[in-house]
Design a protein around this motif. Structure first.
Motif, PDB file in Angstrom:
ATOM      1  N   ARG A 108       0.829  -1.209   0.000  1.00  0.00           N
ATOM      2  CA  ARG A 108       0.000   0.000   0.000  1.00  0.00           C
ATOM      3  C   ARG A 108       0.861   1.255   0.000  1.00  0.00           C
ATOM      4  O   ARG A 108       0.513   2.259  -0.638  1.00  0.00           O
ATOM      5  CB  ARG A 108      -0.944  -0.009   1.202  1.00  0.00           C
ATOM      6  CG  ARG A 108      -2.171  -0.900   1.003  1.00  0.00           C
ATOM      7  CD  ARG A 108      -3.146  -0.755   2.151  1.00  0.00           C
ATOM      8  NE  ARG A 108      -2.673  -1.450   3.337  1.00  0.00           N
ATOM      9  CZ  ARG A 108      -2.858  -1.029   4.579  1.00  0.00           C
ATOM     10  NH1 ARG A 108      -3.461   0.126   4.796  1.00  0.00           N
ATOM     11  NH2 ARG A 108      -2.412  -1.729   5.602  1.00  0.00           N
TER      12      ARG A 108
ATOM     13  N   TRP B  73       0.815   4.244  -2.750  1.00  0.00           N
ATOM     14  CA  TRP B  73       0.638   5.629  -2.263  1.00  0.00           C
ATOM     15  C   TRP B  73       1.783   6.509  -2.732  1.00  0.00           C
ATOM     16  O   TRP B  73       1.572   7.631  -3.207  1.00  0.00           O
ATOM     17  CB  TRP B  73       0.560   5.602  -0.740  1.00  0.00           C
ATOM     18  CG  TRP B  73       0.479   6.951  -0.099  1.00  0.00           C
ATOM     19  CD1 TRP B  73      -0.653   7.687   0.142  1.00  0.00           C
ATOM     20  CD2 TRP B  73       1.571   7.732   0.392  1.00  0.00           C
ATOM     21  NE1 TRP B  73      -0.329   8.876   0.758  1.00  0.00           N
ATOM     22  CE2 TRP B  73       1.029   8.925   0.925  1.00  0.00           C
ATOM     23  CE3 TRP B  73       2.948   7.537   0.461  1.00  0.00           C
ATOM     24  CZ2 TRP B  73       1.816   9.921   1.500  1.00  0.00           C
ATOM     25  CZ3 TRP B  73       3.744   8.536   1.021  1.00  0.00           C
ATOM     26  CH2 TRP B  73       3.175   9.700   1.532  1.00  0.00           C
TER      27      TRP B  73
ATOM     28  N   GLN C 213       2.033  10.040  -4.949  1.00  0.00           N
ATOM     29  CA  GLN C 213       2.631  11.268  -4.405  1.00  0.00           C
ATOM     30  C   GLN C 213       3.664  11.869  -5.351  1.00  0.00           C
ATOM     31  O   GLN C 213       3.838  13.078  -5.410  1.00  0.00           O
ATOM     32  CB  GLN C 213       3.293  10.978  -3.055  1.00  0.00           C
ATOM     33  CG  GLN C 213       2.331  10.622  -1.949  1.00  0.00           C
ATOM     34  CD  GLN C 213       1.369  11.735  -1.645  1.00  0.00           C
ATOM     35  OE1 GLN C 213       1.762  12.905  -1.481  1.00  0.00           O
ATOM     36  NE2 GLN C 213       0.085  11.417  -1.585  1.00  0.00           N
TER      37      GLN C 213
ATOM     38  N   ASP D 240      -4.573  11.105   4.798  1.00  0.00           N
ATOM     39  CA  ASP D 240      -5.587  10.547   3.926  1.00  0.00           C
ATOM     40  C   ASP D 240      -5.936   9.152   4.435  1.00  0.00           C
ATOM     41  O   ASP D 240      -5.412   8.698   5.462  1.00  0.00           O
ATOM     42  CB  ASP D 240      -5.108  10.526   2.467  1.00  0.00           C
ATOM     43  CG  ASP D 240      -3.773   9.807   2.282  1.00  0.00           C
ATOM     44  OD1 ASP D 240      -3.558   8.768   2.952  1.00  0.00           O
ATOM     45  OD2 ASP D 240      -2.950  10.260   1.467  1.00  0.00           O
TER      46      ASP D 240
ATOM     47  N   VAL E  21      -5.092   6.344   3.436  1.00  0.00           N
ATOM     48  CA  VAL E  21      -3.949   5.429   3.451  1.00  0.00           C
ATOM     49  C   VAL E  21      -3.030   5.738   4.632  1.00  0.00           C
ATOM     50  O   VAL E  21      -2.686   4.855   5.422  1.00  0.00           O
ATOM     51  CB  VAL E  21      -3.171   5.506   2.123  1.00  0.00           C
ATOM     52  CG1 VAL E  21      -1.951   4.579   2.167  1.00  0.00           C
ATOM     53  CG2 VAL E  21      -4.069   5.128   0.959  1.00  0.00           C
ATOM     54  N   THR E  22      -2.616   7.012   4.769  1.00  0.00           N
ATOM     55  CA  THR E  22      -1.674   7.351   5.840  1.00  0.00           C
ATOM     56  C   THR E  22      -2.312   7.269   7.221  1.00  0.00           C
ATOM     57  O   THR E  22      -1.590   7.176   8.216  1.00  0.00           O
ATOM     58  CB  THR E  22      -1.078   8.751   5.622  1.00  0.00           C
ATOM     59  OG1 THR E  22      -2.135   9.728   5.607  1.00  0.00           O
ATOM     60  CG2 THR E  22      -0.316   8.824   4.310  1.00  0.00           C
TER      61      THR E  22
END
Length: 286
Positions: A44, A48, A52, A265, A267-268
């Motif tokens: 993941r 991501w 970025q 977000d 994900v983070t």
């Protein structure tokens, strides 16, 4: 006619300015025991990071990673250049779209070690200070700045990473939300020392500012935002929120560093216990 000429002149000037200057996107990220060695988390992160499109990523908590593994991670996100401080224990590292040169590493006397490297004529100093005692962090940050002076590194310099330290510019938020009480309680029960004389300790960022470095977050952003902890352990009470991840720049880069962002977000929220911090750094054209 004059208006048309003026418009064309402004258009030409703007195009020249854009051509003369580009920006590096830089991310600093504590990757939580290298994502707890979980293959799904690592995958993941790769997806991501591709989105970025950062030019440089500075990592903390690359636990027991090999040089070859970091190279593989870099290749997966479009960063063919990597450097690692050490292969055992908690390490810092860096990956980049551009060549990494002049790598220097200091491990002895440091809790996690730190490293300096040059990318596009900028000096990147990746750090991860001790989480346990404010006295040790003060020693470590002095070792870092003393090393930079010994290496004649002063300009075009970024010091970035997890400093496990609070900044006085955030003190109003900490006071308002009672950050001191749980910190004192933690110090008491675990025999740590993250407060100083019964007060929150702000010495590390203050020391870097005294040495001429600039906190890119407080320089550009009004108001508090936290980098730790994320939602990986669940909802976070205000009294636990801290900004302990930083990107400092030397004073000559103050105008070049823009758009600091805590990258939060879906994900983070779940990858690490820290949120990544990003900035843009203007780079004059070659």
């Amino acid at each position: 006619m004059k208006r048309i000429i003026l418009f064309l002149f402004l258009l030409f000037s703007t195009a020249q300015l854009l051509q003369a200057q580009t920006a590096l996107k830089i991310i600093s990220y504590n990757v939580y025991n290298y994502f707890e060695s979980e293959a799904d988390r690592k995958a993941r992160f790769v997806e991501w990071a591709k989105v970025q499109q950062a030019d440089v990523i500075a990592y903390q908590e690359l636990v027991n990673i090999t040089t070859a593994e970091l190279q593989g991670l870099g290749a997966a996100i479009g960063h063919p250049y990597t450097a690692l401080a050490k292969e055992k224990g908690y390490a810092v590292g860096i990956s980049s779209k551009y060549p990494i040169t002049d790598v220097k590493r200091v491990i002895e006397g440091m809790h996690h070690g730190f490293m300096a490297a040059k990318i596009k004529d900028f000096n990147f100093v990746v750090v991860h200070l001790s989480p346990f005692r404010h006295e040790k962090r003060r020693e470590e940050v002095a070792t870092i700045t003393d090393s930079l002076e010994r290496w004649s590194i002063s300009k075009k310099t970024l010091i970035l990473g997890d400093m496990n330290s609070l900044a006085a510019t955030d003190s109003m938020s900490y006071n308002r939300h009672g950050r001191l009480t749980p910190m004192l309680s933690s110090d008491s029960t675990s025999k740590l020392s993250n407060t100083s004389n019964g007060q929150l300790d702000y010495e590390v960022p203050a020391y870097l500012i005294q040495k001429g470095f600039v906190d890119t977050w407080s320089m550009k952003v009004k108001g508090f935002n936290f980098s730790y902890p994320s939602l990986v352990f669940g909802p976070v009470p205000d009294s636990s929120k801290e900004r302990i991840d930083y990107i400092f720049v030397s004073s000559d880069l103050q105008k070049s560093a823009t758009k600091p962002i805590m990258v939060k977000d879906a994900v983070t929220d779940q990858l690490s216990d820290h949120y990544p911090l990003s900035i843009l750094l203007a780079v004059p054209a070659d």
